[in-house]
Design a protein around this motif. Sequence first.
Motif, short mmCIF file in Angstrom:
data_model
loop_
_atom_site.label_atom_id
_atom_site.label_comp_id
_atom_site.label_asym_id
_atom_site.label_seq_id
_atom_site.Cartn_x
_atom_site.Cartn_y
_atom_site.Cartn_z
N ALA A 163 0.86 -1.19 0.00
CA ALA A 163 0.00 0.00 0.00
C ALA A 163 0.89 1.23 0.00
O ALA A 163 2.03 1.19 0.47
CB ALA A 163 -0.92 0.00 1.23
N ARG A 164 0.38 2.31 -0.53
CA ARG A 164 1.13 3.56 -0.49
C ARG A 164 1.29 4.00 0.96
O ARG A 164 0.41 3.78 1.78
CB ARG A 164 0.42 4.65 -1.29
N GLY A 165 2.43 4.61 1.24
CA GLY A 165 2.71 5.03 2.60
C GLY A 165 1.67 5.96 3.17
O GLY A 165 1.45 6.00 4.38
N SER A 166 0.98 6.73 2.31
CA SER A 166 -0.05 7.66 2.77
C SER A 166 -1.39 6.98 3.00
O SER A 166 -2.30 7.57 3.56
CB SER A 166 -0.22 8.78 1.74
N ASN A 167 -1.52 5.73 2.58
CA ASN A 167 -2.78 5.00 2.71
C ASN A 167 -2.87 4.38 4.11
O ASN A 167 -1.90 3.80 4.60
CB ASN A 167 -2.83 3.89 1.65
N PRO A 168 -4.02 4.49 4.80
CA PRO A 168 -4.16 3.88 6.13
C PRO A 168 -3.83 2.39 6.14
O PRO A 168 -3.40 1.86 7.15
CB PRO A 168 -5.64 4.13 6.46
N ALA A 169 -4.03 1.72 5.00
CA ALA A 169 -3.75 0.28 4.92
C ALA A 169 -2.28 -0.05 5.14
O ALA A 169 -1.93 -1.19 5.40
CB ALA A 169 -4.21 -0.27 3.57
N ALA A 170 -1.41 0.97 5.05
CA ALA A 170 0.02 0.74 5.26
C ALA A 170 0.39 0.77 6.73
O ALA A 170 1.50 0.38 7.10
CB ALA A 170 0.83 1.80 4.51
#
Length: 198
Positions: A163-170
Amino acid sequence: MRGVALGLTAALMLAGCATTVSPVEVTRFHLGEPIARGTIMVAPLGEAAPSLEYASYAAAVEQELARAGYSVAQGNLGTEFVADAGFTRANRVGGPERSPVSIGIGAGGFSGGRRSGLGLGGGLSFGIGGGKGGDIVVSELSVRIKRRQGDEVIWEGRAQTEARGSNPAAQPGIAAEKLARALFAGFPGRSGETITVK
């Protein structure tokens, strides 16, 4: 114009709520026999010292082991099984983020009330919600279940997502739950088969 404004507002709201959920790639191995259940404890895989981040992964694994029919014990209480759990998180550079929503605004023909067949037409399309590229966080969870006596490994699996670092999933806690849930889905699963869990 009112209809265009309403459509634009709705699309903006949709873009704000849109999140990209990456699938989880899962591979599992076992002997093809019924997997025994019993008391189990979760321990760090290898010699790495437990950390706060590891605690998130261990808790997620314990929850899924309980769902799979194991009786999870805290600490070394002479359990029948040990689940060695480890995780890795690595960054890689990602490309530009694509916009999840595209809006098209078009102008129909206008002839001033006459049926002249002449008209003006045009279109405009732009993206909403796009952004610059950023690091991709690749998270992986590995679990190996073994009998305490003899250290015989009866099941092992690996799950990976990104997941992108800005995505909560990360975030570690969210990633840990997602990976553990996918890893133990349909436990024990087919040995040697790699599946994708959304």
